[in-house]
Design an enzyme around this catalytic site. Structure first.
Site, short mmCIF file in Angstrom:
data_model
loop_
_atom_site.label_atom_id
_atom_site.label_comp_id
_atom_site.label_asym_id
_atom_site.label_seq_id
_atom_site.Cartn_x
_atom_site.Cartn_y
_atom_site.Cartn_z
N HIS A 1 1.36 -2.33 -2.55
CA HIS A 1 1.25 -3.71 -1.89
C HIS A 1 2.47 -4.31 -1.17
O HIS A 1 3.05 -5.44 -1.56
CB HIS A 1 0.64 -4.67 -2.89
CG HIS A 1 -0.84 -4.72 -3.20
ND1 HIS A 1 -1.68 -4.95 -2.19
CD2 HIS A 1 -1.68 -4.41 -4.38
CE1 HIS A 1 -2.92 -4.60 -2.78
NE2 HIS A 1 -2.77 -4.39 -3.87
N HIS B 1 -7.62 -2.12 0.75
CA HIS B 1 -6.83 -2.83 1.66
C HIS B 1 -6.40 -2.24 2.89
O HIS B 1 -5.85 -3.17 3.80
CB HIS B 1 -5.52 -3.31 0.91
CG HIS B 1 -5.73 -4.65 0.06
ND1 HIS B 1 -5.42 -6.01 0.51
CD2 HIS B 1 -6.19 -4.80 -1.12
CE1 HIS B 1 -5.77 -6.90 -0.33
NE2 HIS B 1 -6.33 -6.15 -1.51
#
Length: 731
Positions: free
Chosen positions: A298, A358
């Site tokens: 992330h 994602h």
């Protein structure tokens, strides 16, 4: 002086002579010959015993181009920090013009051919509107009638002659007005650059001293002329990006990472990724082989570098498998993905990049990556963003390590086979079945967003699914897509695929908070399922997650190490977050918190719900237990009906005796909660003295249920009660 010394001295003079020459009026062949001669002579001086090739010449010219462009970027950077207070309009316009020209010349393009290089170096009148590349170093001088920009062709040793361009009028007053001496980028073999600049305003105050004392802008990265990434190139990439993140705003990122380099890197990586199957097979049976598995990152670039440092960088004996979610929620998702793509290009059979949920357009638009790319690449941001979306579509979905370990981002998946269960004589409903690796290999993964329905639902499941402690497989209503699967499905998948271990990611401490049946992920990993055939772990590699948000967990990140020959027995290594530079989020913190809070509320609200159409023909015991969980939790404090087992568990050293609850209707038309302790399976343990009471109680309620409820429900619950009684009697 011996013969060898005389030859070296002669070669040194050749190098110095060629360095002092001007290439402006020379044709291609002469430029090539002179540079070739200089490189041969340099090799003799430096005792390099190798043949000088055309690529060496191209590389030397390419280096000169970069030095000149880097100098121009230094000028832009320093002038952008300059205060114009106290300067007259004419002088301000002169400085702005210098900045404009330097900015246009700071863009570095790839060298396509020697002819292109020569044209860039020896063009006649270099117009700022049409020239993107300058070569060598640069001098800017303020003269009496005009501000002249001198563009000097420099080789690696730093000499050569110049082209002059009048820019605008200014007044020369020596050091009192402005003097920018030669500025040259520092290369590994160079001495530190000496920069002299001073600007005195009307009050006699030095305004440039502080600006010029700051470190110069980092050198722009250049794609290797032979299209072959080396380990040194990756070290340069890591060092440049890391240093840039410390002192420079994101909007200047393209000055050190030109779009031409991003294009080349992404294209090369996509070409490799597109040839890999949906589930890559990693053969690592060497005696010293080990595999490092990494979870969600992330955008936490500095934590990724720390992980690579403590776990060891990829090598011939060290493999890496990344489980996806490289971007979003952090400030450096772009840098994370570029570094990993570079390793993939350098070592395609040692570094494996899997896709996370994602890595999609939907998530990157919501959680910051799209805004990050457009901030760092400005007008070209949309192009670069779409370039990354195309690359995301090429990422594989899963891996099988050494024939025994399955890794993926989300988890297990449904079968593409259509199966039906007959709920009544007139109606058939579709049910879910567990998918196989063969079905996974046939999935079309080139969709940028996971579908909500259709033939490619396996793609959605692999990216979005979560484990559950309840048996069976059903819709994941908390996330709105993907599945929940229970320990029985993990066992079935391991058996069907002949595997021994599953390592997935997808869940961090933000998702696991408030869940009591799984680990909280504060150490970076959790053992979620453990059966006779193997285990299931969840792995998360972003410490102190998320980087931005009002609620930031002080969790550790973790990575797993699998070593030969026992790959199915992983060791987990937790690590703390490292200090990071200050950065601004690319997504509004309040919006992020609102989204995260909404997802947690939905998960709590729906975690005990099932869609009957998707449940399929599961075990009736599982169906009853799941449908009654919510009611049990709400009545547990108000009306528990305790039935003691008569066994002194404390005397046996058992502080938390196992038990389970059944919600049954009472004679008054309501319901009551019955908690039934189960004695542990210890040989010689006495049976509960009130076992007959429990048995008769359940049989009585079964009779009442037959009188009041639908026949099918009665049969299901009766079978449940009778099977439980039988198991107690057999115990």
């Amino acid at each position: 002086m011996d013969r060898e010394e005389r030859i070296k001295n002669a070669c040194m003079k050749i190098v110095e002579c060629i360095n002092a020459m001007s290439f402006v009026n020379l044709d291609d062949q002469r430029v090539h010959s002179l540079v070739m001669m200089r490189e041969i002579a340099r090799g003799v001086v430096e005792n390099k015993d190798r043949k000088v090739t055309k690529s060496d010449v191209t590389r030397a010219l390419h280096s000169s181009i970069e030095k000149m462009a880097s100098t121009c970027r230094d000028i832009v950077y320093k002038l952008s920090k300059l205060s114009y207070k106290g300067l007259d309009d004419q002088r301000i316009q002169s400085l702005l013009r210098v900045k404009e020209i330097a900015a246009k010349h700071a863009k570095v393009a790839s060298v396509e051919s020697d002819t292109w290089i020569k044209e860039s170096l020896a063009g006649e009148e270099m117009q700022p509107s049409s020239v993107d590349v300058l070569v060598g170093g640069a001098e800017i001088m303020v003269v009496e009638e005009s501000l002249v920009v001198e563009t000097e062709l420099r080789n690696e040793d730093g000499h050569n002659v110049v082209q002059k361009r009048p820019v605008t009028r200014a007044k020369l007053t020596g050091k009192k007005d402005m003097q920018i001496g030669e500025v040259q980028r520092r290369m590994p073999e160079d001495e530190p650059p000496e920069v002299e600049a001073q600007l005195i305003n009307e009050n006699g105050k030095n305004q440039l001293q502080e600006i010029l004392s700051q470190p110069p802008l980092l050198q722009s990265l250049i794609w290797p002329p032979d299209d072959c990434i080396t380990l040194d190139w990756i070290w340069s990439l890591i060092s440049t990006i890391k240093q840039f993140s410390q002192n420079h705003p994101p909007s200047e990122f393209q000055l050190v990472m030109p779009i031409s380099v991003v294009d080349k890197l992404v294209d090369n990586a996509s070409s490799i990724l597109s040839k890999e199957p949906n589930c890559v097979k990693i053969d690592c049976h060497g005696v010293d082989s080990r595999v490092v598995v990494v979870g969600d990152i992330h955008g936490q670039f500095h934590d990724l570098l720390h992980l690579l440092e403590i776990a060891g960088f990829p090598s011939e004996n060290q493999f890496y498998v990344f489980n996806g979610n490289y971007v979003d929620r952090g400030a450096w998702g772009l840098e994370v993905f570029l570094i990993l793509l570079a390793w993939k290009v350098l070592m395609p059979h040692r570094v494996y990049l899997l896709r996370g949920n994602h890595e999609s357009k939907e998530c990157t638009l919501t959680y910051g990556f799209e805004k990050e790319v457009k901030t760092k690449f400005g007008d070209q941001g949309e192009y670069v963003y779409n370039k990354f979306l195309d690359c995301f579509k090429e990422l594989p979905l899963a891996s099988v390590i050494a024939g025994s370990v399955y890794t993926t981002h989300g988890g297990l998946f449904r079968s593409t086979r259509i199966a039906y269960s007959r709920r009544s004589r007139r109606k058939r409903t579709q049910r879910l079945e567990l998918g196989s690796l063969e079905e996974l290999s046939a999935v079309k993964r080139s969709l940028i967003d996971a579908p909500y329905e259709g033939p490619n639902m396996i793609l959605t499941d692999v990216l979005w699914s979560d484990p559950s402690q309840r048996q069976g497989i059903c819709k994941n209503r908390a996330r709105g897509r993907g599945l929940w699967w229970g320990p029985d499905c993990t066992e079935a998948f391991l058996k069907m695929s002949k595997l021994k271990l599953i390592i997935r990611s997808h869940e961090g401490p933000d998702v696991r908070t408030g869940q009591h049946l799984f680990g909280d992920m504060l150490c970076g990993y959790s053992l979620d399922h453990e059966g006779e055939l193997g285990k299931l772990y969840t792995l998360f590699s972003a410490p102190d997650y998320p980087q931005f948000g009002r609620k930031i967990f002080t969790n550790e990140g973790a990575y797993a190490v699998l070593q030969s020959p026992n790959f199915e027995s992983p060791s987990f290594h937790s690590f703390k977050a490292v200090e990071k530079p200050k950065a601004d989020p690319f997504v509004d913190v309040d919006d992020y918190d609102k989204i995260a809070s909404s997802k947690r509320e939905d998960q709590i609200a729906t975690s005990d719900e099932e869609d009957e159409i998707d449940v399929g023909e599961r075990d009736l015991t599982s169906i009853h237990a799941q449908s009654s969980t919510a009611a049990i939790s709400s009545l547990q404090k108000s009306s528990p009906v305790m039935m003691a087992s008569g066994v002194d568990f404390e005397a046996l050293g058992i502080s938390n005796p196992p038990s389970w609850s059944v919600l049954l209707p009472n004679d008054l038309g309501g319901t009551q909660l019955v908690q039934v302790p189960q004695a542990p399976e210890v040989e010689g343990l006495p049976l509960p003295p009130n076992l007959e009471v429990i048995t008769s109680f359940w049989i009585t309620h079964s009779y009442h249920l037959r009188q009041r409820s639908k026949p099918k429900v009665c049969r299901s619950l009766t079978n449940l009660l009778m099977s439980t009684c039988s198991s107690l009697l057999l115990a």
